[in-house]
Design an enzyme around this catalytic site. Structure first.
Site, PDB file in Angstrom:
ATOM      1  N   GLY A   1       0.811  -1.215   0.000  1.00  0.00           N
ATOM      2  CA  GLY A   1       0.000   0.000   0.000  1.00  0.00           C
ATOM      3  C   GLY A   1       0.840   1.258   0.000  1.00  0.00           C
ATOM      4  CB  ALA A   2       4.310   1.832  -0.864  1.00  0.00           C
ATOM      5  CG  ASN A   3      -1.024   3.392  -4.067  1.00  0.00           C
ATOM      6  OD1 ASN A   3      -1.134   2.463  -3.262  1.00  0.00           O
ATOM      7  ND2 ASN A   3      -2.064   4.059  -4.526  1.00  0.00           N
ATOM      8  CB  THR A   4      -2.086   6.639  -1.384  1.00  0.00           C
ATOM      9  OG1 THR A   4      -2.753   7.842  -0.981  1.00  0.00           O
ATOM     10  CG2 THR A   4      -2.739   5.450  -0.704  1.00  0.00           C
ATOM     11  N   GLY A   5      -0.807   7.851   1.117  1.00  0.00           N
ATOM     12  CA  GLY A   5      -0.861   7.934   2.570  1.00  0.00           C
ATOM     13  C   GLY A   5       0.457   7.690   3.269  1.00  0.00           C
ATOM     14  CB  ILE A   6       1.263   6.413   6.681  1.00  0.00           C
ATOM     15  CG1 ILE A   6       0.540   5.069   6.722  1.00  0.00           C
ATOM     16  CG2 ILE A   6       0.435   7.484   7.380  1.00  0.00           C
ATOM     17  CD1 ILE A   6       0.316   4.557   8.143  1.00  0.00           C
ATOM     18  N   GLY A   7       2.002   4.945   3.753  1.00  0.00           N
ATOM     19  CA  GLY A   7       2.864   4.017   3.046  1.00  0.00           C
ATOM     20  C   GLY A   7       3.774   4.736   2.073  1.00  0.00           C
TER      21      GLY A   7
ATOM     22  CB  SER B   1      -5.659   0.649  14.138  1.00  0.00           C
ATOM     23  OG  SER B   1      -6.561   1.600  14.681  1.00  0.00           O
TER      24      SER B   1
ATOM     25  CE1 TYR C   1      -8.984  -0.391   9.804  1.00  0.00           C
ATOM     26  CE2 TYR C   1      -9.583   0.717  11.847  1.00  0.00           C
ATOM     27  CZ  TYR C   1      -8.680   0.493  10.817  1.00  0.00           C
ATOM     28  OH  TYR C   1      -7.471   1.140  10.823  1.00  0.00           O
TER      29      TYR C   1
END
Length: 327
Positions: free
Chosen positions: A48-54, A177, A203
């Site tokens: 998930g490194a294409n956005t956000g904290i990643g 989380s 979640y």
């Protein structure tokens, strides 16, 4: 004279409020990684490194001279992120590879290519996630949040584990989380939430699974060169909340947005604990712990500290993803 005093009082009040808001913002932002450690010669995988904290994590680790593999579901966004991270980090050693955690076959294909093409893997960051989505199913029929947040990463980690053990010092980092503490039990009787589905409860259940997976993984890795830790990144302004805001009318959004801007961390701030767990020298041999704001924290619930629950979850997870179980 009275008018001047009123204006002065209002000015002072606004200034005090402004200082208070800045203080609150910094307070809620949490800690920062102060390590200057470089990662020259190391290979890092971030899901998930294409956005956000990643993405922010990828930029920082690329700046530290690591080879960074962006394991992402969307090819277009993955390649776009690859280009952007190269520019922002100044490193050309950033590559996109397709990985859909909602598909066990995709996880296996990704793992196979990595095992064939990479000489070593030094850091695995299980960062990708989905939150409070509708009652969707993965390609293999699992409830989407449990399937992506837990099962996909569970299979990925296990398939790469032998390769990871070949490196002299390896870190596995699972982005969980604080929501884990709102789940008081593991639903062993209903892991796919077929009997009851409430988006946020499911979640939180998947985040408890992240914590327990880390606990059992660390136990199994005792005596090896591999550590495993989990973390709470904070409440972040990222796409993770995409299924929350659309359900609000415009008036509620107007009320919520200022609160989000003030209280929520930016992706850069949210990535700090992940970065800390990946690079801090003092954490090189630390395993089986839980972190938040760049500091080790105590798990707050009985279930999150249960070795028995962690072992049982591992056994069921292995069965669900088709792994041979061995303790």
């Amino acid at each position: 004279m009275v008018g001047a005093r009123v204006k002065w009082s209002i000015g002072v009040g606004v200034a005090v409020a402004g200082v208070a808001l800045i203080f609150l913002r910094r307070h809620f932002a949490g800690g920062f990684c102060h390590s200057n450690a470089m990662l020259t010669g190391k290979t890092v995988i971030i899901t998930g490194a294409n956005t956000g904290i990643g993405k922010e994590t990828a930029i920082e680790l690329a700046k530290r001279k690591a080879k960074v593999i962006l394991a992402c579901r969307d090819p277009e966004r993955g390649r776009e992120a690859e280009k952007d991270i190269r520019v922002k980090s100044g490193s050309e050693d950033v590559v996109y590879r397709h990985l859909d955690l909602a598909s066990l076959s995709s996880v296996r294909e990704f793992s196979k290519s990595v095992l064939q093409e990479e000489a070593h893997i030094d850091i695995l960051i299980n960062n990708a996630g989905i939150m409070a989505c509708p009652q969707w199913r993965t390609e293999d029929g699992f409830e989407m949040q449990f399937g992506v947040n837990h099962l996909g990463h569970f299979l990925l980690t296990n398939l790469l584990l032998n390769k990871l053990k070949e490196s002299p010092s390896v870190r596995i980092i699972n982005v969980a989380s604080l929501g884990y503490k709102y789940c008081k039990e593991v639903k062993f009787h209903d892991l796919n939430s077929e009997k009851d589905y409430e988006p946020y409860a499911v979640y939180y259940h998947s985040k408890l699974a992240n914590v327990l997976f880390t606990r059992e993984l660390a136990r199994r890795l005792v005596g090896t060169n591999v550590t495993a830790n989990s973390l709470h990144p904070g409440v972040i302004r990222t796409e993770l909340g995409r299924h929350f805001m659309p359900n609000m009318n415009w008036f509620r959004k107007m009320l919520v947005y200022p609160f989000i801007l003030l209280i929520f961390k930016t992706p850069y701030q949210g990535a700090q604990t992940t970065i800390c767990c990946a690079v801090s020298e003092e954490l090189e041999r630390v395993s089986g712990k839980y972190f938040a704001d760049c500091q080790e924290k105590e798990l707050e619930t009985e279930i999150s500290q249960s070795d028995e629950a962690a072992k049982q979850l591992w056994t069921l997870s292995a069965k669900m993803v088709g792994l041979e179980e061995n303790s």
